[in-house]
Design an enzyme around this catalytic site. Structure first.
Site, mmCIF file in Angstrom:
data_model
loop_
_atom_site.group_PDB
_atom_site.id
_atom_site.type_symbol
_atom_site.label_atom_id
_atom_site.label_comp_id
_atom_site.label_asym_id
_atom_site.label_seq_id
_atom_site.Cartn_x
_atom_site.Cartn_y
_atom_site.Cartn_z
ATOM 1 N N GLY A 1 38.476 -7.777 49.329
ATOM 2 C CA GLY A 1 39.815 -7.305 49.683
ATOM 3 C C GLY A 1 40.069 -7.481 51.161
ATOM 4 N N CYS B 1 31.709 -8.786 48.820
ATOM 5 C CA CYS B 1 32.442 -8.819 50.086
ATOM 6 C C CYS B 1 32.930 -7.410 50.476
ATOM 7 C CB CYS B 1 33.578 -9.843 49.996
ATOM 8 S SG CYS B 1 34.152 -10.339 51.621
ATOM 9 N N TYR B 2 34.225 -7.133 50.429
ATOM 10 C CA TYR B 2 34.675 -5.774 50.738
ATOM 11 C C TYR B 2 33.970 -4.767 49.835
ATOM 12 C CZ TYR B 2 37.604 -1.699 51.512
ATOM 13 O OH TYR B 2 38.029 -0.435 51.821
ATOM 14 N N HIS C 1 31.397 -14.743 48.015
ATOM 15 C CA HIS C 1 32.169 -14.704 46.773
ATOM 16 C C HIS C 1 31.499 -15.558 45.690
ATOM 17 C CE1 HIS C 1 35.760 -12.518 48.140
ATOM 18 N NE2 HIS C 1 35.446 -13.028 49.330
ATOM 19 N N GLU D 1 32.362 -15.758 42.698
ATOM 20 C CA GLU D 1 33.336 -16.147 41.667
ATOM 21 C C GLU D 1 34.020 -17.478 41.944
ATOM 22 O OE1 GLU D 1 33.511 -13.807 43.908
ATOM 23 O OE2 GLU D 1 35.542 -13.140 44.387
ATOM 24 N N ASP E 1 51.919 -20.718 23.583
ATOM 25 C CA ASP E 1 51.861 -19.257 23.504
ATOM 26 C C ASP E 1 52.606 -18.724 22.274
ATOM 27 O OD1 ASP E 1 50.639 -19.679 25.885
ATOM 28 O OD2 ASP E 1 52.284 -18.931 27.127
ATOM 29 N N LYS F 1 45.137 -18.287 29.667
ATOM 30 C CA LYS F 1 45.717 -19.438 28.966
ATOM 31 C C LYS F 1 44.676 -20.233 28.158
ATOM 32 C CE LYS F 1 49.419 -22.138 28.521
ATOM 33 N NZ LYS F 1 50.780 -21.644 28.265
#
Ligand code: XMP
Length: 521
Positions: free
Chosen positions: A60, A87-88, A178, A180, A235, A377
């Protein structure tokens, strides 16, 4: 939220990082069910209800050294479940457990860094350091200066001596980088190790989700009737087939042909959903009404507004004729409903603005059923495959609600629409034949509001010019033109000019977004 979670859940507490959604993406790829919730919403009662098997604290933009720095409740660290701070999240965790964080003294790190192993082997790092130091993505100003009791160092980088730390006995893990993002190549492996040691079994599969979604739809809808607006896009198609599997003839789909569809599109939708799936389908051919209303209109915004307004009227008309309808189905996806963290005034909610039936549920007194609202998605596509929808529906390029109207700059005429349909079909056929369809985010033709001079045989022609567009993109927000070969372009241009009366010139649009948009209007 369910009172009895059907599968193991991981809670991601969001502190406002730009990349929090990627944590969820990586975990879902590992067949782990997770939800992102803003830190402001997570309190003791929430935690007890959610009952996570593990918790991740996101990065963050705030500094834990600020007076009103965001914090999770103490119960997060007392829940007895594994916690990973990123991180944060690492810094706030360390501070809450008795460590110390400092502002950077000239060793802030942004971008690529390399982490070296330190200390004993750690389960979290299985598969790491096999080929030497690991590349990671850093983005931090503050750093941990003193570890909390029980923590040890397991990895260091030049700018972050405490790049990887852990208290293995309590299953607390904290990383400065990070994991991710793709720039941390073995980040997904680290997250995989984390969920494994937290005891996740990878029970979040599309097969399991399908059964669970069906059960929940039946529970929500009961004996009532549901209306679903079907466009033929991914969708709405997946929503319709899933609902049909759950409630059969309690579902009626409404498909509106506004006269601005591509070649063969209406027939394809009707044959797929009515004939193949036996779904009750109202196919409303309202093309005359839309095209008449659009006569003389060339302003793009007026076109969109006219189409939007008529669409709602028409949809309401047909939906109103379905007796006993209590629900309206929508193909809302998870990225549309994730509450984003805002530091200026509580959580804010981002809602998709393109919904063609926006405002209708209230107007018609209908409740919403949104069976895809937990899915990304690509998970919707996986569910579509699971439900047996053919690849031609699942992998479709996006098609805008206003259809060909915004691919026909200037005034829309039936003649121009006919020409455009034929040219577009040849272009897409070419792309498919060359095996390029799945590499492209979106491809289409636009018919330009100019006629140009040409020569064919011995005669002079004076016909429309056509623009071809093809872009690559991840989310439609930014895009780049697709680099077709010259051979492909000239073969396609030749085919279009030879096969479509009314076109004598073909151009290729090489504008990126920004500064252009994907559509021409
Ligand atoms: P632009 O042209 O804004 O398009 O770069 C970004 C993406 O959104 C689609 N698009 C729409 N989709 N209703 C829709 O359902 C609309 O009014 C609309 N306008 C643009 C466009 O096709 C592209 O995928």
């Amino acid at each position: 939220m369910n009172s009895t979670p059907p599968h193991d859940r991981l809670l991601i507490i969001d502190f406002g990082s730009q990349v929090t959604q990627l944590i969820a993406r990586r975990l879902r790829e590992l067949n782990v069910y997770c939800e992102i919730h803003p830190f402001q919403k997570v309190d003791d009662a929430f935690l007890a209800r959610f009952a996570p098997r593990a918790i991740i604290l996101s990065g963050g933009p705030a500094s834990v050294l600020d007076e009103d720095a965001p914090r999770p409740p103490e119960s997060v660290l007392a829940a007895g479940v594994p916690v990973l701070g990123i991180c944060y999240g690492q810094q706030v965790m360390m501070q809450m457990l008795g460590g110390r964080v400092e502002r950077h003294g000239g060793n802030a790190e942004f971008g690529r860094a390399f982490v070296e192993p330190a200390g004993a082997p750690l389960d979290l790092l299985k598969g790491w350091f096999e080929d030497g130091p690991e590349q990671v993505w850093m983005s931090h100003g503050d750093h941990v200066a003193a570890l909390a009791p029980g923590f040890e160092v397991f990895g260091t980088s030049p700018g972050a001596p405490f790049a990887i730390t852990a208290d293995p006995a309590r299953h607390f893990y904290a990383v400065q980088f990070h994991p991710e993002v793709h720039h941390t190549p073995r980040g997904a492996r680290l997250l995989g190790n984390f969920v494994k040691l937290a005891g996740f079994t990878g029970d979040w599969t599309m097969g399991a989700y399908r059964q669970e979604a069906i059960r929940r739809i039946r529970e929500q809808v009961g004996e009532a009737h549901v209306i679903c607006g079907l466009s033929g896009g991914v969708d709405s198609s997946v929503t319709a087939v899933l609902l049909h599997e759950a409630i059969g003839d309690q579902l009626t789909c409404v498909f509106v042909d506004h006269g601005l569809l591509r070649q063969g599109e209406a027939e394809e939708v009707v044959s797929m959903f009515r004939d193949h799936y036996n779904i009750r389908l109202i196919a409303a051919d309202e093309s005359e009404r839309f095209l008449t209303a659009l006569e003389g209109t060339s302003d793009p915004e007026t076109k969109r507004k006219t189409i939007g307004r008529l669409f709602i009227d028409v949809f309401q008309h047909y939906a109103g004729r379905i007796e006993g309808a209590e629900f309206l189905a929508q193909g809302t996806l998870y990225p549309d409903v994730i509450e984003s963290v805002s530091f200026s005034g509580g959580p804010s909610v981002t809602i998709k603005s393109h919904h063609n039936v926006g405002g209708l549920p209230e107007k018609m007194g209908l409740k919403l059923v949104e069976p895809l609202r937990e899915l990304f998605k690509d998970e919707v596509r996986a569910l579509g495959r699971e439900l047996g929808l053919p690849a031609s529906f699942i992998g479709r390029h996006p098609f805008p609600g206003p259809g060909l109207a915004i691919r026909c700059p200037g005034e829309i005429t039936r003649e121009k629409l006919d020409i455009l349909r034929k040219a577009d079909a040849i272009y897409i056929d070419q792309i498919r034949k060359h095996g390029l369809y799945d590499e492209i985010w979106q491809a289409f033709a636009a018919i330009l509001p100019v006629r140009t001079v040409g020569v064919m045989g011995d005669g002079r022609t004076y016909d429309y010019a056509l623009a071809l567009r093809a872009v690559t993109s991840v989310d439609g927000m930014t895009a780049d033109y697709y680099p077709f070969s010259h051979e492909f372009l000239s073969e396609t241009a030749t085919r279009i000019i030879n096969e479509v009366a009314g076109i004598n010139r073909v151009t290729y649009d090489i504008t990126s977004k920004p500064p252009g948009t994907i559509e021409w209007e």
